[in-house]
Design an enzyme around this catalytic site. Sequence first.
Site, mmCIF file in Angstrom:
data_model
loop_
_atom_site.group_PDB
_atom_site.id
_atom_site.type_symbol
_atom_site.label_atom_id
_atom_site.label_comp_id
_atom_site.label_asym_id
_atom_site.label_seq_id
_atom_site.Cartn_x
_atom_site.Cartn_y
_atom_site.Cartn_z
ATOM 1 N N GLN A 198 0.866 -1.177 0.000
ATOM 2 C CA GLN A 198 0.000 0.000 0.000
ATOM 3 C C GLN A 198 0.908 1.235 0.000
ATOM 4 O O GLN A 198 1.405 1.663 1.037
ATOM 5 C CB GLN A 198 -0.898 -0.001 1.225
ATOM 6 C CG GLN A 198 -1.686 -1.301 1.403
ATOM 7 C CD GLN A 198 -2.760 -1.504 0.342
ATOM 8 O OE1 GLN A 198 -3.730 -0.762 0.270
ATOM 9 N NE2 GLN A 198 -2.594 -2.528 -0.484
ATOM 10 N N ALA A 239 -11.833 2.412 4.728
ATOM 11 C CA ALA A 239 -10.854 1.553 4.067
ATOM 12 C C ALA A 239 -10.069 2.298 2.984
ATOM 13 O O ALA A 239 -10.330 3.461 2.684
ATOM 14 C CB ALA A 239 -11.557 0.340 3.473
ATOM 15 N N HIS A 240 -9.117 1.575 2.401
ATOM 16 C CA HIS A 240 -8.191 2.204 1.452
ATOM 17 C C HIS A 240 -8.905 2.708 0.195
ATOM 18 O O HIS A 240 -9.894 2.154 -0.253
ATOM 19 C CB HIS A 240 -7.048 1.256 1.067
ATOM 20 C CG HIS A 240 -7.492 -0.044 0.464
ATOM 21 N ND1 HIS A 240 -6.605 -1.012 0.081
ATOM 22 C CD2 HIS A 240 -8.715 -0.541 0.188
ATOM 23 C CE1 HIS A 240 -7.258 -2.048 -0.424
ATOM 24 N NE2 HIS A 240 -8.546 -1.770 -0.368
ATOM 25 N N ASN A 241 -8.366 3.816 -0.324
ATOM 26 C CA ASN A 241 -8.833 4.435 -1.572
ATOM 27 C C ASN A 241 -10.229 5.046 -1.468
ATOM 28 O O ASN A 241 -10.824 5.391 -2.495
ATOM 29 C CB ASN A 241 -8.795 3.433 -2.741
ATOM 30 C CG ASN A 241 -7.397 2.938 -3.032
ATOM 31 O OD1 ASN A 241 -7.001 1.894 -2.532
ATOM 32 N ND2 ASN A 241 -6.652 3.680 -3.829
#
Length: 350
Positions: A198, A239-241
């Site tokens: 990441q 969460a990511h993005n």
Amino acid sequence: MEFTAKQIAAFVQGTIEGDENAVVNSFSKIEQGKAGAISFLSNPKYLHYIYDTESTIVLLNADVVLEKPVKATLIRVKNAYESVARLLQLYDSMKPKKQGIDPLAFIAESAKIGENCYIGAFAYVGENVEIGDNTQIYPHVVIEDRAKIGNECLLYPNVSIYHDCRLGNQVTIHSGSVIGADGFGFAPQAEGYEKIPQIGNVVIEDCVEIGANTCVDRSTMGSTIIHKGVKLDNLVQVAHNCEVGENTVMSAQVGIAGSTKVGQWCMFGGQAGIAGHITVGDKTFLGAQCGLNSGTKGNVQLIGTPAMDPKGFFKSSVIFKKLPDMYKQLDQLQKEIDHLKEQFSNAQSE
């Protein structure tokens, strides 16, 4: 610090009923009122407390009709809840702020620290970190390499800001929260799961407040973005993005899966869950424990799992409660149909 009813009324643009020279020096719930305290009344369910409260001053809405006299001095305002919020902000702003760097804090030589900052004992500030003016870093906060913190931020104990993350001005993050931990990215392989690095970061814009033990994950690439004015409660997972639009608020235990875009002025109730890779339109309101698995166009209120219109949800709830009885009736009908089929078959064979 003391204030008179006259001073308070001028600040909140209210009208006094009673002693304009009444003095208060603290806040109190109306049901726990005490002499020298100011309380407020905005919920009609608490109206009966106003007749017996010991609070010296009570803020209440201008349109409230009282059935009998009260002991307290009243200040009538357009919106009592908003007025007491302004008073609390004023009170909080007048409290002395800590300044100085504790000798037990670790600060890398390459870090840049603004003016009038406070950095508490055992805080860690990594290489090439930038911290703006008037920012307060409480004990045991960790700010990793190359992170940037704006002006007038407040990071409570045990907050972790991972490397390369960006915080704007007037950002408040409560204890135990983690900004920039790795997104949950793993590729299934024959031998197990292979971690996907990441390499992105988290960007938090101005005037954001994040509750205790909340996590905002860094993106796989690019940035996970929390826009200006967002308020996240305790135990929220972003969460990511993901991207969260301006002035959106989320109650405790909301979870947002990866790569979801949330619009402006949304409100998510406690434990609402939002699926990944969808777009949630502006002013989407999700009730507590709502499960949203598809995008919305905005200006919509949804409850239940799967998320649906409130009218449809309540109708379904009525049916759901009747399902055991309906199942019994259906089972009985099936037995009667089977019996009729058997009789019809026997009649045909004779």
